[in-house]
Motif scaffolding. Structure first.
Motif, PDB file in Angstrom:
ATOM      1  N   THR A 261       0.840  -1.202   0.000  1.00  0.00           N
ATOM      2  CA  THR A 261       0.000   0.000   0.000  1.00  0.00           C
ATOM      3  C   THR A 261       0.875   1.252   0.000  1.00  0.00           C
ATOM      4  O   THR A 261       0.912   1.995   0.991  1.00  0.00           O
ATOM      5  N   PRO A 262       1.601   1.510  -1.103  1.00  0.00           N
ATOM      6  CA  PRO A 262       2.481   2.685  -1.142  1.00  0.00           C
ATOM      7  C   PRO A 262       1.724   4.005  -1.033  1.00  0.00           C
ATOM      8  O   PRO A 262       2.339   5.046  -0.761  1.00  0.00           O
ATOM      9  N   PHE A 263       0.427   3.977  -1.208  1.00  0.00           N
ATOM     10  CA  PHE A 263      -0.385   5.197  -1.120  1.00  0.00           C
ATOM     11  C   PHE A 263      -0.751   5.539   0.330  1.00  0.00           C
ATOM     12  O   PHE A 263      -1.406   6.542   0.589  1.00  0.00           O
ATOM     13  N   LEU A 264      -0.353   4.685   1.280  1.00  0.00           N
ATOM     14  CA  LEU A 264      -0.592   4.955   2.700  1.00  0.00           C
ATOM     15  C   LEU A 264       0.732   5.202   3.414  1.00  0.00           C
ATOM     16  O   LEU A 264       1.707   4.479   3.197  1.00  0.00           O
ATOM     17  N   ASP A 265       0.777   6.209   4.257  1.00  0.00           N
ATOM     18  CA  ASP A 265       1.960   6.478   5.072  1.00  0.00           C
ATOM     19  C   ASP A 265       1.749   5.849   6.441  1.00  0.00           C
ATOM     20  O   ASP A 265       1.011   6.378   7.279  1.00  0.00           O
TER      21      ASP A 265
END
Length: 291
Positions: A261-265
């Motif tokens: 999930t690279p779109f979540l930090d």
């Protein structure tokens, strides 16, 4: 003129920490009447009670909360005086009450305590594991000397020192539909069933920030232990944000799958918590130097 003795201060501090005269007496190797008399004499000299009596338990009142850190400091300074007065190198001894949030207490305790315990074996470590909110509250009321927590804590009386980098990972059962999708996108999480930590935990706060960036889903369960959440996810009850350090074994054996999930930090800092007004004696300073 006040003439409060060290023994009276010891009784006061132990009752404040354990909530009963009996517990304080046992720890100080006194009879219960002797401990009660010591507390009564201190309160007589102060001309005010330092505890509220509630159903057999003693709870610090406002005066007691104000005096507790001063009493602790006097006892620590007396012990330090004794060590230095000998003119010899004396091993550190005493108690150190440390609070750790769930991830630290269950998965990083060796990193936190190992060097200090090896260097100072005569110091008794009393470790309490709870969620970040509870640890911060205990450092604030001086029932813990120091804390190590997962989330940001902001309070004017607390100092937070960065300790380690940490991160969460979204986990699912290996046969979950999301585990089979390459190139996951936020919209794939619409309607997802989530297993979350309880409110007040740093893992819950980080998870909620991530979920706010995803389509609405459903919270199917709230649990207060990471291992319980791992078991729930493994059983197919939902997906969860879990600390990377806690799922290494489950990922390696294939019991869990990590979703990309690279779109979540999901990064966060682990921090050491200190009360700004607490006296930092030799034992506490040695611990801080070790971490």
């Amino acid at each position: 003129m006040l003439n409060v003795s060290l023994r009276q201060l010891e009784v006061f501090v132990q009752i404040a920490q354990h909530g009963s005269v009996r517990a304080a007496a046992d720890l100080l190797h006194l009879t219960q009447p002797a401990a009660s008399m010591a507390l009564a004499e201190m309160e007589r000299q102060l001309d005010a009670p330092v505890f509220d009596r509630e159903r057999g338990r003693l709870r610090l009142n406002a005066r007691g909360r104000e005096l507790l850190p001063l009493a602790q400091e006097l006892l620590e300074r007396h012990a330090e005086f004794g060590r230095r007065a000998t003119g010899k190198t004396v091993s550190l001894a005493g108690d150190l009450r440390i609070g750790a949030s769930n991830t630290v207490g269950n998965y990083r305790v060796g990193e936190l305590l190992g060097d200090f315990v090896r260097a100072h074996p005569q110091v008794a470590i009393r470790l309490r594991v709870a969620n970040t909110g509870d640890i911060a509250a205990a450092v604030l009321d001086h029932s813990l000397d120091i804390g190590c927590v997962e989330g940001p804590v902001t309070h004017p009386l607390l100092e937070a020192r960065p300790w380690r980098d940490d991160a969460l990972v979204v986990c699912a059962p290996p046969d979950h539909p999301l585990a089979k999708i390459r190139g996951l996108k936020p919209e794939h999480f619409a309607g997802a069933r989530w297993v979350l930590r309880e409110p007040g935990s740093a893992t819950r706060a980080t998870s909620e920030r991530a979920l706010a960036l995803l389509p609405p889903g459903e919270t199917v369960m709230e649990l207060d232990q990471i291992e319980a959440i791992k078991q729930a996810v493994t059983a197919g009850l939902g997906i969860a944000c879990l600390p990377e350090v806690a799922v290494v074994d489950a990922l390696a054996t294939g019991r869990l799958a990590a979703l990309k999930t690279p779109f979540l930090d999901l990064r966060r800092k682990l921090s050491i918590l200190l009360h700004r007004e607490k006296y930092r004696g030799a034992v506490l300073e040695a611990f801080l130097a070790s971490v």
